[in-house]
Design an enzyme around this catalytic site. Structure first.
Site, PDB file in Angstrom:
ATOM      1  N   GLY A 103       0.263   5.722   0.037  1.00  0.00           N
ATOM      2  CA  GLY A 103      -0.856   6.919   0.181  1.00  0.00           C
ATOM      3  C   GLY A 103      -0.220   8.031   0.626  1.00  0.00           C
ATOM      4  N   GLY A 104      -0.919   9.055   1.104  1.00  0.00           N
ATOM      5  CA  GLY A 104      -0.577  10.463   1.743  1.00  0.00           C
ATOM      6  C   GLY A 104       0.209  10.011   2.721  1.00  0.00           C
ATOM      7  N   LYS A 115       4.446  -0.334   8.654  1.00  0.00           N
ATOM      8  CA  LYS A 115       4.083   0.905   7.785  1.00  0.00           C
ATOM      9  C   LYS A 115       5.298   1.907   8.168  1.00  0.00           C
ATOM     10  CE  LYS A 115       0.920   4.009   9.365  1.00  0.00           C
ATOM     11  NZ  LYS A 115      -0.529   4.662   9.719  1.00  0.00           N
ATOM     12  N   GLY A 152       2.270   7.456   3.837  1.00  0.00           N
ATOM     13  CA  GLY A 152       3.501   6.709   3.586  1.00  0.00           C
ATOM     14  C   GLY A 152       3.510   5.430   2.911  1.00  0.00           C
ATOM     15  N   THR A 153       4.106   4.384   3.225  1.00  0.00           N
ATOM     16  CA  THR A 153       4.297   3.065   2.552  1.00  0.00           C
ATOM     17  C   THR A 153       3.959   2.117   3.330  1.00  0.00           C
ATOM     18  OG1 THR A 153       5.867   4.168   1.042  1.00  0.00           O
ATOM     19  CG2 THR A 153       5.525   1.861   0.619  1.00  0.00           C
ATOM     20  N   VAL A 154       3.460   1.023   2.983  1.00  0.00           N
ATOM     21  CA  VAL A 154       3.203  -0.151   3.922  1.00  0.00           C
ATOM     22  C   VAL A 154       3.630  -1.391   3.322  1.00  0.00           C
ATOM     23  CG1 VAL A 154       1.532  -1.735   5.126  1.00  0.00           C
ATOM     24  CG2 VAL A 154       0.806   0.929   4.556  1.00  0.00           C
ATOM     25  N   ASP A 193     -10.075   9.929  10.348  1.00  0.00           N
ATOM     26  CA  ASP A 193      -9.881   9.684   8.865  1.00  0.00           C
ATOM     27  C   ASP A 193     -10.610   8.526   8.538  1.00  0.00           C
ATOM     28  OD1 ASP A 193      -9.073  10.289   6.310  1.00  0.00           O
ATOM     29  OD2 ASP A 193      -6.954   9.698   6.654  1.00  0.00           O
ATOM     30  N   GLY A 247       1.027  -1.033  -0.038  1.00  0.00           N
ATOM     31  CA  GLY A 247      -0.102   0.007  -0.010  1.00  0.00           C
ATOM     32  C   GLY A 247       0.742   1.304   0.005  1.00  0.00           C
TER      33      GLY A 247
END
Ligand code: NAG
Ligand code: NAG
Ligand code: NAG
Ligand code: NAG
Ligand code: NAG
Ligand code: NAG
Ligand code: NAG
Ligand code: NAG
Length: 709
Positions: free
Chosen positions: A394-395, A413, A397-399, A510, A392
């Site tokens: 997104g805004g 994460k 960071g990275t998973v 969120d 994954g």
């Protein structure tokens, strides 16, 4: 100091070794007295082409420039030669068949060139006409032909100007690989029936986009030549250094291309040289805070301060080369020590000491606490953050997916930078979240603080996000109403737990389908990156407005007062998404459908609910429940936070519906209660929902900061 220099030396030596080992192909360069870049007319002629026979790579690459114009083969005028695209543009002949004269049958007498299939069209003009393009393939003695016919009795049906669509003018594609071509133009009746307006048939190959049909061409088409594009190839697969040979699919020729990051003429042995990507801002992807450093065949981005240190160090150490090499072993020792120091620094900076203390305190009460992982453990688990392990982005960071030695699978994460003054809060969140043990909340297993940005380790949830399941047409069809209701109820339950049952209330901030993960059909709320802990004696917290466009509570947006009702609003949007299968914001829709919450509200108000409900759940047996969930969602979307139900009420209501789903015989009673409840609530309907129109081009994550706070 000396070790820094050695680091530089290693970087410089390594690529040279690689190049030497890879440039083993033998290439016959043109003789020394040849000029590899000449001009003829106003055109540049580059090797393998040449205006001198002995300097061209092969006789087919000879360009006769004795008249001052570049001529290829039998009087074909050359207009452009592209070394990079292995193409050559020439002026080809137009074939004619006329009422009063025999048609000529011009050849494209360039046996070793191929007509480009993608760049040309075969065109025939006339009203009593047909024509062929004949050609051969390499290593095949058969002849092949394509053709095109056009007949008309008058001007009425002739294609309009600018269009070549069949009557009066027809066109056809040219197959790939055709060589040795010849054009033949014919008429059916010598144009005797149409000679009032069309005396000739014209046929030619022309570069796509370079020919425009005009009806007047039937009467008179004067050009004798038309531009077209040929492809050329070399016979041997030997290319210059830093270049690679490619095979033309299905054919025996080759062409060369400079390797990625190199530029030059790949047919010369020493021409492809490294491109300095750092010189042009569009050629590299380093950010403003990074310094671009050119490398062989590429570039790298270095942090600016680091670079300065290296530069100074190199300057000082330049005189010490000899001693450096002698003491190279020292480097390894130093490097290791430096790394350990750096890790310790990050650990302190990221609040590792505080966290350790807090965890120690906690361990005395419970054994359900977060673990602090070492960087080494996580590098091993993610195969050094291999891109294949990314699950994954997104805004936030990275998973990455990670495998521990005990076969346990986790999700790791890597967040964006954590603000120094928020460190303590970050630590608090780690501790609180690691204590949460709720079936529908993704479990935080621990974190790693030795890296510059803290890494969080979560349990791995295998089936992706709810977002994928709603918005992927295939997956959505498997998301039956029962499943959707279950996911809604579970998510509501988890949020209600976070709001009230956890030891310190947590506002998620969120809530959206991409933060709801699925384990089979069990929902797991995730991503607490934006979440806030609310001290028990406070019900509102002023914060920087943060959330995702389309899910953001309008009241929060205006007042900056964060309450648990902001999550209720966002959850309302999730409910609507589950019902309609539409995305929260759709920029490609008309104004009134752009914001889902608003669109849904009006649809409901106008009694069009079942027009917007997703088709595969829109079944008779679901209608009653869909209607109730829709009303509930509508209440969650109330503009005034106070008018929205609490998360607890929402959770109970959804759980109730889910139970009736399981035991249909209790339907009647529950519904009576529900209806009364709804009647009381819907009387204060909401009007004038606002739409935020900021748009973040990188992701769907938007952060709005209000000045003066
Ligand atoms: C090669 O040709 C180019 C272009 O015509 C010219 O500028 C250059 O001086 C020539 N070099 C030699 C060595 O003849
Ligand atoms: C080049 O073209 C001229 C004029 O057409 C011709 O006389 C000459 O023989 C050609 N040169 C070569 C090498 O073919
Ligand atoms: C020649 O071809 C190249 C590549 O197709 C193109 O970029 C260039 O503009 C062309 N030059 C002329 C004069 O047509
Ligand atoms: C093509 O013709 C030549 C000469 O007649 C013959 O030697 C060759 O085998 C033929 N090639 C094919 C593929 O038929
Ligand atoms: C077309 O014209 C040619 C020469 O003028 C003549 O030989 C031929 O018979 C004519 N064909 C038809 C179909 O009129
Ligand atoms: C075609 O040729 C005939 C005979 O030469 C002539 O009378 C007629 O005007 C020509 N038609 C056109 C459209 O040029
Ligand atoms: C291609 O390779 C063959 C055999 O290695 C050699 O005889 C020939 O000269 C080469 N052709 C070119 C154009 O380099
Ligand atoms: C490959 O590129 C490098 C960097 O530009 C250059 O120094 C080297 O000479 C090139 N190798 C060959 C064989 O041309």
């Amino acid at each position: 100091m000396s070790m820094r220099f050695l680091e530089m030396m290693l970087i410089m030596i390594l690529p040279v070794l690689l190049i030497i080992s890879s440039s083993s192909a033998e290439l016959v360069d043109p003789p020394d007295d040849c000029n590899n870049s000449q001009s003829c007319g106003n055109m540049e002629i580059e090797y393998p082409f040449s205006t001198s026979e002995k300097c061209a790579m092969a006789s087919k690459f000879f360009i006769n420039c004795s008249t001052g114009e570049p001529i290829l083969g039998n009087n074909l005028l050359v207009t452009n030669i592209s070394i990079q695209n292995h193409e050559i543009s020439i002026e080809g002949y137009v074939a004619k068949a006329c009422y009063d004269q025999k048609g000529n049958k011009p050849f494209l007498r360039v046996p070793s060139y191929t007509i480009s299939s993608s760049k040309n069209k075969f065109i025939v003009i006339g009203c009593d006409s047909y024509a062929y393009l004949l050609g051969r393939y390499q290593n095949d003695n058969n002849s092949y032909s394509i053709g095109c016919t056009t007949t008309c009795t008058g001007m009425e049906r002739v294609s309009a100007n600018g269009i070549c669509s069949g009557i009066g003018c027809c066109q056809t594609d040219i197959p790939a690989g055709l060589q040795n071509t010849e054009i033949k133009a014919y008429t059916f009746y010598n144009h005797s029936r149409v000679k009032d307006f069309n005396n000739c048939t014209y046929a030619f190959v022309v570069e796509q986009g370079r020919f425009n049909f005009y009806q007047s061409f039937l009467e008179n088409f004067t050009p004798e030549r038309q531009p077209l594009v040929l492809e050329w190839a070399i016979d041997n697969d030997t290319c210059g250094g830093n270049a690679t040979a490619y095979n033309l699919e299905g054919r025996s020729g080759y062409y060369c291309t400079c390797n990625h990051g190199y530029f030059g003429n790949p047919y010369l042995s020493n021409s492809c040289t490294d491109i300095d990507e750092c010189k042009t801002s569009t050629a590299h992807s380093c950010s403003a805070t990074e310094k671009c450093v050119n490398t062989q065949g590429g570039f790298k981005c270095e942090r600016k301060d680091q670079l300065l240190v290296i530069k100074i160090t190199v300057g000082v150490a330049a005189g010490l080369v000899a001693s450096v090499i002698c003491s190279s072993w020292l480097y390894l020792v130093f490097k290791k020590r430096k790394l350990i120091k750096l890790k310790e620094k990050f650990f302190r900076q990221n609040g590792g000491i505080i966290l350790q203390q807090k965890l120690y305190q906690q361990q005395q009460y419970s054994n359900e606490t977060a673990k602090i992982f070492s960087e080494q453990e996580l590098i091993k688990a993610t195969l050094n953050y291999d891109t294949s392990m990314i699950i994954g982005r997104g805004g936030f960071g990275t998973v990455y997916k990670g495998f521990f030695a005990d076969k346990k699978i986790v999700a790791i994460k890597k967040s964006k930078n954590v603000d120094q003054c928020q460190i303590e809060q970050f630590i608090n969140e780690v501790i609180v979240l690691s204590q949460i043990n709720h079936r529908n909340v993704v479990k935080l297993l621990g974190c790693c603080l030795e890296t510059q940005v803290p890494l969080l380790v979560y349990e791995f949830v295998p089936n992706g996000t709810l977002f994928e399941h709603i918005h992927d047409a295939n997956k959505a069809s498997n998301l039956h109403w029962k499943v959707r209701l279950g996911i809604a109820a579970e998510t509501a339950g988890a949020l209600s737990y976070l709001h009230s049952a956890a030891s310190t209330p947590i506002i998620h901030r969120d809530v959206k389908p991409s933060n709801i993960l699925l384990d089979n059909h069990t929902a797991k709320v995730s991503d607490f990156g934006a979440s806030r802990l609310v001290p028990l004696d406070q019900i509102e917290v002023a914060t920087m407005v943060q959330g995702t466009l389309g899910y953001l509570d309008p009241e929060y947006l205006y007042t900056n007062q964060l309450t648990d009702k902001s999550d209720v609003y966002s959850f309302g949007v999730v409910l609507v998404e589950l019902l309609t299968g539409r995305k929260a914001v759709m920029f490609d829709k008309p104004e009134e459908e752009r914001n889902l919450a608003q669109y849904f509200h009006y649809s409901l108000k106008e009694g069009r609910l079942f027009e917007v409900v997703e088709s595969n759940i829109n079944k008779e047996e679901n209608k009653k429940q869909i209607k109730e969930v829709a009303e509930l969602a509508n209440r969650c979307l109330n503009l005034r936070g106070d008018d929205r139900p609490s998360m607890k009420e929402v959770a109970m209501e959804l759980e109730g519906l889910r139970k009736t789903e399981k035991h249909p015989w209790v339907n009647e009673e529950v519904n009576m209660e529900e209806i009364e409840y709804l009647l009381a609530e819907t009387s204060n309907a909401n009007d004038g929902i606002i739409t935020t129109s900021a748009y973040d081009s990188i992701g769907d994550h938007v952060t709005l900061e209000f000045s003066g706070r």
